[in-house]
Design a protein around this motif. Sequence first.
Motif, PDB file in Angstrom:
ATOM      1  N   MET A 236       0.803  -1.299  -0.023  1.00  0.00           N
ATOM      2  CA  MET A 236       0.055  -0.208   0.172  1.00  0.00           C
ATOM      3  C   MET A 236       0.667   1.271   0.112  1.00  0.00           C
ATOM      4  N   GLY A 237       2.095   1.335  -0.601  1.00  0.00           N
ATOM      5  CA  GLY A 237       2.903   2.227  -0.577  1.00  0.00           C
ATOM      6  C   GLY A 237       3.980   2.440   0.486  1.00  0.00           C
ATOM      7  N   ASN A 238       4.440   1.190   0.857  1.00  0.00           N
ATOM      8  CA  ASN A 238       5.380   1.022   1.883  1.00  0.00           C
ATOM      9  C   ASN A 238       6.984   1.000   0.905  1.00  0.00           C
ATOM     10  N   VAL A 239       8.107   1.290   1.797  1.00  0.00           N
ATOM     11  CA  VAL A 239       9.226   1.202   1.346  1.00  0.00           C
ATOM     12  C   VAL A 239      10.125   0.744   2.307  1.00  0.00           C
ATOM     13  N   PRO A 240      11.467   0.158   1.803  1.00  0.00           N
ATOM     14  CA  PRO A 240      12.419  -0.115   2.933  1.00  0.00           C
ATOM     15  C   PRO A 240      12.892   0.947   3.689  1.00  0.00           C
ATOM     16  N   PRO A 241      13.473   0.726   4.715  1.00  0.00           N
ATOM     17  CA  PRO A 241      13.871   1.772   5.640  1.00  0.00           C
ATOM     18  C   PRO A 241      14.959   2.856   5.089  1.00  0.00           C
ATOM     19  N   ASP A 242      15.686   2.245   4.194  1.00  0.00           N
ATOM     20  CA  ASP A 242      16.914   3.586   4.009  1.00  0.00           C
ATOM     21  C   ASP A 242      16.166   4.272   2.929  1.00  0.00           C
ATOM     22  N   VAL A 243      15.203   3.616   2.039  1.00  0.00           N
ATOM     23  CA  VAL A 243      14.494   4.571   1.282  1.00  0.00           C
ATOM     24  C   VAL A 243      13.661   5.594   1.804  1.00  0.00           C
ATOM     25  N   ALA A 253      14.153  19.032   1.454  1.00  0.00           N
ATOM     26  CA  ALA A 253      14.961  19.610   0.264  1.00  0.00           C
ATOM     27  C   ALA A 253      13.924  20.496  -0.708  1.00  0.00           C
ATOM     28  N   GLY A 254      12.810  20.045  -0.505  1.00  0.00           N
ATOM     29  CA  GLY A 254      11.721  20.833  -1.290  1.00  0.00           C
ATOM     30  C   GLY A 254      11.347  20.078  -2.641  1.00  0.00           C
ATOM     31  N   VAL A 255      11.649  18.922  -2.596  1.00  0.00           N
ATOM     32  CA  VAL A 255      11.561  17.883  -3.779  1.00  0.00           C
ATOM     33  C   VAL A 255      10.323  17.281  -3.610  1.00  0.00           C
ATOM     34  N   ARG A 256       9.173  17.458  -4.319  1.00  0.00           N
ATOM     35  CA  ARG A 256       8.048  16.803  -4.565  1.00  0.00           C
ATOM     36  C   ARG A 256       8.119  15.298  -4.856  1.00  0.00           C
ATOM     37  N   VAL A 257       7.652  14.416  -3.674  1.00  0.00           N
ATOM     38  CA  VAL A 257       7.707  13.001  -3.660  1.00  0.00           C
ATOM     39  C   VAL A 257       6.345  12.295  -3.886  1.00  0.00           C
ATOM     40  N   VAL A 258       6.196  11.486  -4.703  1.00  0.00           N
ATOM     41  CA  VAL A 258       4.848  10.843  -4.950  1.00  0.00           C
ATOM     42  C   VAL A 258       5.290   9.226  -4.668  1.00  0.00           C
ATOM     43  N   VAL A 259       4.521   8.500  -3.955  1.00  0.00           N
ATOM     44  CA  VAL A 259       4.781   7.133  -3.639  1.00  0.00           C
ATOM     45  C   VAL A 259       3.683   6.396  -4.180  1.00  0.00           C
ATOM     46  N   THR A 260       3.984   5.349  -5.121  1.00  0.00           N
ATOM     47  CA  THR A 260       2.878   4.486  -5.746  1.00  0.00           C
ATOM     48  C   THR A 260       3.100   3.355  -5.122  1.00  0.00           C
ATOM     49  N   SER A 261       2.226   2.247  -5.762  1.00  0.00           N
ATOM     50  CA  SER A 261       2.448   0.741  -5.311  1.00  0.00           C
ATOM     51  C   SER A 261       2.745   0.024  -6.670  1.00  0.00           C
ATOM     52  N   ARG A 262       3.456  -1.265  -6.549  1.00  0.00           N
ATOM     53  CA  ARG A 262       3.826  -1.840  -7.568  1.00  0.00           C
ATOM     54  C   ARG A 262       2.875  -2.885  -7.871  1.00  0.00           C
ATOM     55  N   CYS A 263       1.895  -3.224  -6.811  1.00  0.00           N
ATOM     56  CA  CYS A 263       0.758  -4.124  -7.033  1.00  0.00           C
ATOM     57  C   CYS A 263      -0.198  -3.741  -8.429  1.00  0.00           C
ATOM     58  N   ILE A 264      -0.627  -4.423  -9.085  1.00  0.00           N
ATOM     59  CA  ILE A 264      -1.388  -4.127 -10.221  1.00  0.00           C
ATOM     60  C   ILE A 264      -2.997  -3.728 -10.136  1.00  0.00           C
ATOM     61  N   ALA A 265      -3.319  -4.062  -8.507  1.00  0.00           N
ATOM     62  CA  ALA A 265      -4.699  -3.634  -8.225  1.00  0.00           C
ATOM     63  C   ALA A 265      -4.414  -3.141  -6.674  1.00  0.00           C
ATOM     64  N   TYR A 272       0.347   1.593   7.378  1.00  0.00           N
ATOM     65  CA  TYR A 272       1.526   1.040   8.206  1.00  0.00           C
ATOM     66  C   TYR A 272       2.429   2.201   8.563  1.00  0.00           C
ATOM     67  N   GLY A 273       2.933   2.100   9.956  1.00  0.00           N
ATOM     68  CA  GLY A 273       3.844   3.046  10.371  1.00  0.00           C
ATOM     69  C   GLY A 273       5.269   2.336  10.348  1.00  0.00           C
ATOM     70  N   GLY A 274       5.991   2.639  11.363  1.00  0.00           N
ATOM     71  CA  GLY A 274       7.306   2.247  11.384  1.00  0.00           C
ATOM     72  C   GLY A 274       8.218   2.980  10.352  1.00  0.00           C
ATOM     73  N   ARG A 275       9.486   2.504  10.039  1.00  0.00           N
ATOM     74  CA  ARG A 275      10.340   3.453   9.258  1.00  0.00           C
ATOM     75  C   ARG A 275       9.985   3.667   7.867  1.00  0.00           C
ATOM     76  N   GLY A 276       9.459   2.667   7.310  1.00  0.00           N
ATOM     77  CA  GLY A 276       9.153   2.825   5.748  1.00  0.00           C
ATOM     78  C   GLY A 276       7.506   2.602   5.596  1.00  0.00           C
ATOM     79  N   GLY A 277       6.788   2.744   6.390  1.00  0.00           N
ATOM     80  CA  GLY A 277       5.165   2.580   6.194  1.00  0.00           C
ATOM     81  C   GLY A 277       4.690   3.798   5.771  1.00  0.00           C
ATOM     82  N   ALA A 278       3.758   3.691   4.563  1.00  0.00           N
ATOM     83  CA  ALA A 278       3.165   4.783   4.044  1.00  0.00           C
ATOM     84  C   ALA A 278       2.488   5.911   4.906  1.00  0.00           C
ATOM     85  N   ALA A 279       2.066   5.407   6.205  1.00  0.00           N
ATOM     86  CA  ALA A 279       1.647   6.491   7.096  1.00  0.00           C
ATOM     87  C   ALA A 279       2.787   7.441   7.512  1.00  0.00           C
ATOM     88  N   ALA A 280       3.867   6.885   7.781  1.00  0.00           N
ATOM     89  CA  ALA A 280       5.117   7.667   8.188  1.00  0.00           C
ATOM     90  C   ALA A 280       5.698   8.373   7.073  1.00  0.00           C
TER      91      ALA A 280
END
Length: 334
Positions: A236-243, A253-265, A272-280
């Motif tokens: 649902m838009g989660n990423v690894p911690p270093d990402v 730095a003012g860069v616009r960031v959009v996070v998508t999902s690799r899922c096809i649906a 999800y919270g945590g270091r790489g969760g989409a909520a965080a």
Amino acid sequence: MSSIHIVATGGTIAGTDGGRGVSPSRSGRELIERVPQLSDRFDITVTQVTQRPSSELSTTDLTAIAKSVRRVAEAADGVVVLHGTDTMAETAYYLDLVAGSSAPVVLTGSQRTAADTSPDGSANLVGAVEVAAHDEVETGAYVFFNDRLHAARAVRKRHASNLAAYDSGHYGLVAERVPDGLWFYRRPRSLSATLPATELTARVRLVTTSTGTDGSGLRHAVDRGVDGLVVEGLGMGNVPPDVAAALETATDAGVRVVVTSRCIAGTTAPVYGGRGGAAALAETGAILGGTLPAHKARIALLAALSAPEQIDVAALFDPRTAEGHGLAEVGDER
């Protein structure tokens, strides 16, 4: 007769095999001449914008195609864009965002050349012209392929070589070509926001993630001075911690960031919270891309960040708005 303008850009539909692989060599005019029944039924005019495989098209080509479409649509009942299949869905979505015309724009092409066994180009061309001339199809951009009509925002290429190359996922088809015409499953209309048509001058980098991906690519992009980043995340838009750490640096730095999902649906969601969760990620300023796949999210972000006036980028991707995601229109059937 309905007036239909063909905007030709190359692709497999124009392809021949000269011994070193398929390359587009036939002009749009030649393709029309190979289907004489079109000129008997429609007033056809042709503009050749470029002659390339769609994998070689640049953002400069995209803006040139859009300019041509906007110009010719003023004097035509409909516009058909002949295009390679690799990036047809991206071009269709871009045209849906910026074409701004009351005439429908229908993209088509082929998976096989005219010299192959059972070529599909002529049938796709005839069907696309029929759609562009149809009274029920009034506005928006579409992909017509293998007797199926898809809305530009929803369509994606699902198969590399099969003639049934495209689908629209849970959005479903707009219409299907049957022996006695078009069978509509829902009202044909744009599912996209409207953005200004301008040169795509913004610098937007797309980065994918998988198990253990680090943030070095994102940090490098920020150091190079990008304006925007699209990250194809997990679930649902989660990423690894270093990402996630690199994304926070980018938003700071003012860069616009959009996070998508690799899922096809499904859709991104701040669950999800945590270091790489989409909520965080959302708390740090990243925008969740909803149901848009990464390649289309990049097109939308490019267009928004290149606009001469400031665009509310977050609203563009907000799933609660019909302009951003077309949810109100999906169930609006005839």
